[in-house]
Design a protein around this motif. Structure first.
Motif, PDB file in Angstrom:
ATOM      1  N   PHE A  22     -45.254  12.772  42.404  1.00 14.96           N
ATOM      2  CA  PHE A  22     -44.868  11.842  41.339  1.00 14.96           C
ATOM      3  C   PHE A  22     -45.660  10.550  41.434  1.00 14.96           C
ATOM      4  N   GLY A  23     -46.011  10.123  42.645  1.00 15.79           N
ATOM      5  CA  GLY A  23     -46.861   8.945  42.800  1.00 15.79           C
ATOM      6  C   GLY A  23     -48.248   9.190  42.237  1.00 15.79           C
ATOM      7  N   ALA A  24     -48.795  10.382  42.485  1.00 16.06           N
ATOM      8  CA  ALA A  24     -50.127  10.716  41.955  1.00 16.06           C
ATOM      9  C   ALA A  24     -50.095  10.786  40.427  1.00 16.06           C
ATOM     10  N   ILE A  25     -49.025  11.339  39.867  1.00 17.94           N
ATOM     11  CA  ILE A  25     -48.899  11.396  38.402  1.00 17.94           C
ATOM     12  C   ILE A  25     -48.796   9.988  37.832  1.00 17.94           C
ATOM     13  N   TRP A  26     -48.051   9.117  38.517  1.00 18.41           N
ATOM     14  CA  TRP A  26     -47.927   7.736  38.042  1.00 18.41           C
ATOM     15  C   TRP A  26     -49.290   7.051  38.068  1.00 18.41           C
ATOM     16  N   VAL A  27     -50.048   7.252  39.139  1.00 15.74           N
ATOM     17  CA  VAL A  27     -51.387   6.650  39.239  1.00 15.74           C
ATOM     18  C   VAL A  27     -52.292   7.188  38.132  1.00 15.74           C
ATOM     19  N   LEU A  28     -52.189   8.487  37.833  1.00 18.26           N
ATOM     20  CA  LEU A  28     -52.972   9.065  36.747  1.00 18.26           C
ATOM     21  C   LEU A  28     -52.627   8.388  35.417  1.00 18.26           C
ATOM     22  N   GLY A  29     -51.352   8.179  35.155  1.00 18.20           N
ATOM     23  CA  GLY A  29     -50.941   7.474  33.944  1.00 18.20           C
ATOM     24  C   GLY A  29     -51.466   6.050  33.918  1.00 18.20           C
ATOM     25  N   PHE A  30     -51.461   5.394  35.069  1.00 20.31           N
ATOM     26  CA  PHE A  30     -51.971   4.027  35.165  1.00 20.31           C
ATOM     27  C   PHE A  30     -53.466   3.988  34.850  1.00 20.31           C
ATOM     28  N   VAL A  31     -54.205   4.964  35.378  1.00 15.26           N
ATOM     29  CA  VAL A  31     -55.644   5.035  35.113  1.00 15.26           C
ATOM     30  C   VAL A  31     -55.894   5.246  33.620  1.00 15.26           C
ATOM     31  N   PHE A  32     -55.130   6.151  32.998  1.00 18.06           N
ATOM     32  CA  PHE A  32     -55.285   6.372  31.563  1.00 18.06           C
ATOM     33  C   PHE A  32     -54.970   5.106  30.771  1.00 18.06           C
ATOM     34  N   ALA A  33     -53.930   4.380  31.176  1.00 10.17           N
ATOM     35  CA  ALA A  33     -53.595   3.144  30.463  1.00 10.17           C
ATOM     36  C   ALA A  33     -54.720   2.121  30.592  1.00 10.17           C
ATOM     37  N   ILE A  34     -55.301   2.007  31.770  1.00 11.86           N
ATOM     38  CA  ILE A  34     -56.418   1.080  31.969  1.00 11.86           C
ATOM     39  C   ILE A  34     -57.626   1.508  31.144  1.00 11.86           C
ATOM     40  N   ALA A  39     -61.130   0.896  26.443  1.00 14.75           N
ATOM     41  CA  ALA A  39     -61.712   1.518  25.250  1.00 14.75           C
ATOM     42  C   ALA A  39     -61.692   0.568  24.065  1.00 14.75           C
ATOM     43  N   TYR A  40     -60.666  -0.260  23.957  1.00 15.78           N
ATOM     44  CA  TYR A  40     -60.561  -1.159  22.807  1.00 15.78           C
ATOM     45  C   TYR A  40     -61.137  -2.546  23.073  1.00 15.78           C
ATOM     46  N   ASN A  41     -61.381  -2.888  24.317  1.00 13.09           N
ATOM     47  CA  ASN A  41     -61.778  -4.262  24.621  1.00 13.09           C
ATOM     48  C   ASN A  41     -63.169  -4.408  25.218  1.00 13.09           C
ATOM     49  N   VAL A  42     -63.864  -3.319  25.466  1.00 11.16           N
ATOM     50  CA  VAL A  42     -65.188  -3.417  26.074  1.00 11.16           C
ATOM     51  C   VAL A  42     -66.230  -3.012  25.033  1.00 11.16           C
ATOM     52  N   GLY A  43     -67.029  -3.953  24.618  1.00 13.12           N
ATOM     53  CA  GLY A  43     -68.121  -3.668  23.679  1.00 13.12           C
ATOM     54  C   GLY A  43     -67.626  -3.286  22.293  1.00 13.12           C
ATOM     55  N   LYS A  44     -68.562  -2.774  21.487  1.00  7.70           N
ATOM     56  CA  LYS A  44     -68.237  -2.341  20.131  1.00  7.70           C
ATOM     57  C   LYS A  44     -67.569  -0.974  20.191  1.00  7.70           C
ATOM     58  N   LEU A  50     -65.604   5.350  25.981  1.00  7.46           N
ATOM     59  CA  LEU A  50     -64.174   5.588  26.179  1.00  7.46           C
ATOM     60  C   LEU A  50     -63.457   5.788  24.847  1.00  7.46           C
ATOM     61  N   TYR A  51     -63.860   5.018  23.847  1.00  8.44           N
ATOM     62  CA  TYR A  51     -63.276   5.187  22.518  1.00  8.44           C
ATOM     63  C   TYR A  51     -63.665   6.547  21.951  1.00  8.44           C
ATOM     64  N   GLN A  52     -64.896   6.947  22.195  1.00  9.68           N
ATOM     65  CA  GLN A  52     -65.344   8.264  21.732  1.00  9.68           C
ATOM     66  C   GLN A  52     -64.577   9.377  22.452  1.00  9.68           C
ATOM     67  N   ALA A  65     -54.085  11.910  13.715  1.00  9.83           N
ATOM     68  CA  ALA A  65     -54.303  10.466  13.728  1.00  9.83           C
ATOM     69  C   ALA A  65     -55.775  10.123  13.937  1.00  9.83           C
ATOM     70  N   GLY A  66     -56.525  11.009  14.566  1.00 11.13           N
ATOM     71  CA  GLY A  66     -57.953  10.756  14.754  1.00 11.13           C
ATOM     72  C   GLY A  66     -58.283  10.167  16.105  1.00 11.13           C
ATOM     73  N   VAL A  67     -57.324   9.468  16.736  1.00 13.89           N
ATOM     74  CA  VAL A  67     -57.566   8.854  18.047  1.00 13.89           C
ATOM     75  C   VAL A  67     -56.330   9.088  18.911  1.00 13.89           C
ATOM     76  N   MET A  68     -56.559   9.598  20.102  1.00 17.12           N
ATOM     77  CA  MET A  68     -55.479   9.748  21.077  1.00 17.12           C
ATOM     78  C   MET A  68     -55.507   8.503  21.951  1.00 17.12           C
ATOM     79  N   ASP A  69     -54.592   7.595  21.691  1.00 19.10           N
ATOM     80  CA  ASP A  69     -54.602   6.298  22.373  1.00 19.10           C
ATOM     81  C   ASP A  69     -54.197   6.481  23.835  1.00 19.10           C
ATOM     82  N   PHE A  70     -55.154   6.241  24.742  1.00 19.07           N
ATOM     83  CA  PHE A  70     -54.894   6.402  26.167  1.00 19.07           C
ATOM     84  C   PHE A  70     -53.864   5.397  26.671  1.00 19.07           C
TER      85      PHE A  70
END
Length: 137
Positions: A22-34, A39-44, A50-52, A65-70
């Motif tokens: 469960f700790g590893a799954i939580w870390v995976l979710g944290f990485v996806f959130a980061i 994806a939305y804040n770095v460059g165009k 990441l946006y792609q 929806a066209g985008v799976m928001d991490f």
């Protein structure tokens, strides 16, 4: 003085494994959130890989929806992992408490039996001593 320190709780192998999973799954979710934040804040957006990647995941899972928001999916994975982690903590603590209570009940029963055995032995010895004094008279 009496030692009032609580004994340490026994850790089960399954408990350690579940905490790790469960700790590893939580870390995976944290990485996806980061990654979602990046994806939305770095460059165009059009040049950001990441946006792609979010767009590619959306097409892979046939999302309209066209985008799976991490950010969203990472947060959901973190919440689910934390709930599962807390359930595991509760379950194993409850199991440990039940085993401790059963151990204490067994000790209490054994103490009662030992006291009963001791008092029976003393009563038997007293009767023998009485019989011996009567026989001696």
């Amino acid at each position: 003085m009496e030692n009032t320190a609580k004994p340490k709780r026994k850790l089960y192998t399954a408990e350690i494994v579940l905490y790790s999973v469960f700790g590893a799954i939580w870390v995976l979710g944290f990485v996806f959130a980061i990654l979602g934040v990046c994806a939305y804040n770095v460059g165009k957006l059009s040049l950001n890989p990441l946006y792609q990647m979010q767009k590619d995941f959306a097409t892979f899972f046939h999302m309209e929806a066209g985008v799976m928001d991490f950010r969203l999916w990472g947060s959901l994975v973190m919440i689910v992992a934390m709930i599962a982690f807390l359930i595991a903590i509760f379950a194993f603590t409850n199991k440990s408490n039940q085993e401790e209570a059963a151990r204490r009940r067994k000790e209490e029963r054994m103490k009662i039996l030992m006291d009963l055995d001791l008092s029976t032995k003393q009563a038997t010895e007293a009767l023998k001593a009485q019989e011996n004094t009567k026989a001696a008279e």
